[in-house]
Design an enzyme around this catalytic site. Structure first.
Site, PDB file in Angstrom:
ATOM      1  N   CYS A   7      13.396 -39.843  65.876  1.00 15.30           N
ATOM      2  CA  CYS A   7      14.774 -39.767  66.377  1.00 15.30           C
ATOM      3  C   CYS A   7      15.657 -39.278  65.232  1.00 15.30           C
ATOM      4  O   CYS A   7      15.159 -38.680  64.271  1.00 15.30           O
ATOM      5  CB  CYS A   7      15.232 -41.102  66.947  1.00 15.30           C
ATOM      6  SG  CYS A   7      15.263 -42.468  65.757  1.00 15.30           S
ATOM      7  N   ASN A  10      16.190 -43.069  62.657  1.00 16.37           N
ATOM      8  CA  ASN A  10      15.012 -43.956  62.516  1.00 16.37           C
ATOM      9  C   ASN A  10      15.413 -45.427  62.376  1.00 16.37           C
ATOM     10  O   ASN A  10      14.736 -46.202  61.704  1.00 16.37           O
ATOM     11  CB  ASN A  10      14.109 -43.522  61.331  1.00 16.37           C
ATOM     12  CG  ASN A  10      12.729 -44.174  61.318  1.00 16.37           C
ATOM     13  OD1 ASN A  10      12.169 -44.411  60.249  1.00 16.37           O
ATOM     14  ND2 ASN A  10      12.167 -44.486  62.459  1.00 16.37           N
ATOM     15  N   CYS A  12      17.098 -46.888  65.465  1.00 14.88           N
ATOM     16  CA  CYS A  12      17.254 -47.382  66.849  1.00 14.88           C
ATOM     17  C   CYS A  12      16.062 -46.992  67.716  1.00 14.88           C
ATOM     18  O   CYS A  12      15.196 -47.805  68.031  1.00 14.88           O
ATOM     19  CB  CYS A  12      18.549 -46.883  67.479  1.00 14.88           C
ATOM     20  SG  CYS A  12      20.045 -47.537  66.676  1.00 14.88           S
ATOM     21  N   ARG A  13      16.013 -45.728  68.134  1.00  9.57           N
ATOM     22  CA  ARG A  13      15.055 -45.346  69.169  1.00  9.57           C
ATOM     23  C   ARG A  13      13.619 -45.244  68.681  1.00  9.57           C
ATOM     24  O   ARG A  13      12.710 -45.821  69.302  1.00  9.57           O
ATOM     25  CB  ARG A  13      15.492 -44.006  69.796  1.00  9.57           C
ATOM     26  CG  ARG A  13      16.795 -44.120  70.559  1.00  9.57           C
ATOM     27  CD  ARG A  13      17.390 -42.759  70.860  1.00  9.57           C
ATOM     28  NE  ARG A  13      17.855 -42.088  69.639  1.00  9.57           N
ATOM     29  CZ  ARG A  13      18.320 -40.865  69.583  1.00  9.57           C
ATOM     30  NH1 ARG A  13      18.359 -40.129  70.680  1.00  9.57           N
ATOM     31  NH2 ARG A  13      18.744 -40.347  68.450  1.00  9.57           N
ATOM     32  N   SER A  14      13.391 -44.513  67.579  1.00  9.26           N
ATOM     33  CA  SER A  14      11.978 -44.306  67.189  1.00  9.26           C
ATOM     34  C   SER A  14      11.307 -45.578  66.657  1.00  9.26           C
ATOM     35  O   SER A  14      10.124 -45.798  66.954  1.00  9.26           O
ATOM     36  CB  SER A  14      11.819 -43.117  66.233  1.00  9.26           C
ATOM     37  OG  SER A  14      12.488 -43.300  65.020  1.00  9.26           O
ATOM     38  N   ASP A 124      20.985 -41.605  72.605  1.00  7.06           N
ATOM     39  CA  ASP A 124      21.313 -42.259  71.344  1.00  7.06           C
ATOM     40  C   ASP A 124      22.242 -43.454  71.621  1.00  7.06           C
ATOM     41  O   ASP A 124      23.338 -43.280  72.146  1.00  7.06           O
ATOM     42  CB  ASP A 124      22.028 -41.220  70.467  1.00  7.06           C
ATOM     43  CG  ASP A 124      22.390 -41.760  69.107  1.00  7.06           C
ATOM     44  OD1 ASP A 124      22.296 -42.985  68.898  1.00  7.06           O
ATOM     45  OD2 ASP A 124      22.772 -40.941  68.247  1.00  7.06           O
TER      46      ASP A 124
END
Ligand code: 4NP
Length: 158
Positions: A7, A10, A12-14, A124
């Site tokens: 993401c 690095n 939150c999402r990934s 995001d």
């Protein structure tokens, strides 16, 4: 089977995808020889643990993200990983520009593995409210299950 999630930051999402896939694989597909990691295309948060809002939302569903630390995608990642899965089109485009030609076919959008989702990208959540973090988890859980099914199929065919 080496999988890298990518993401922007690095945090939150990934890292969520990393933690969810690792947990679900241990529980539901322990036969897979799986290595999972995550990284960001930007370096704003290098060395930091995942965002506390993301960590709390993940913990409520049983995923511990506490031990993860942010890092940036590095050139060696394009050699090392079999699948490099971007959370959105922006990050996929950045990866396409940075990857050597022979690695480009290993770059995909993560939500290709959740074809039933209403969206192709994991939004995001950084500047939004609490709902965004739940949406990340919903999308990531779906795609992680789809990815596990795909990897099982690959293992069977190998
Ligand atoms: P991520 O979320 O890409 O899912 O880790 C973000 C984290 C930080 C920022 C943007 C997105 N930021 O602008 O600092």
């Amino acid at each position: 089977m080496r999988v890298l999630f990518v993401c922007l930051g690095n945090i939150c999402r990934s890292p969520t995808a990393e933690g969810v896939l690792r947990t679900l694989a241990a529980r539901e597909a322990p036969e897979l020889p799986l290595e999972v990691d995550s990284a960001g295309t930007a370096g704003y948060h290098v060395g930091e643990p995942p965002d506390p809002r993301m960590r709390r939302a993940a913990a409520r569903r049983g995923y511990d993200l506490g031990g993860l630390r942010a890092r940036v995608v590095e050139p060696g990642d394009f050699e090392r990983f079999d699948l490099i899965l971007a959370m959105d089109q922006d990050n996929l485009q950045v990866l396409r520009r940075r990857a050597p030609a022979q690695a480009r076919e290993r770059l995909r959008l993560f939500l290709e593995f959740a074809p039933e989702s209403a969206t192709a990208e994991v939004p995001d959540p950084y500047y939004g409210g609490a709902k965004g973090f739940e949406e990340v988890l919903d999308l990531v859980e779906s795609a992680a299950r789809g990815l596990l099914a795909h990897l099982r199929e690959q293992l069977r065919a190998a």
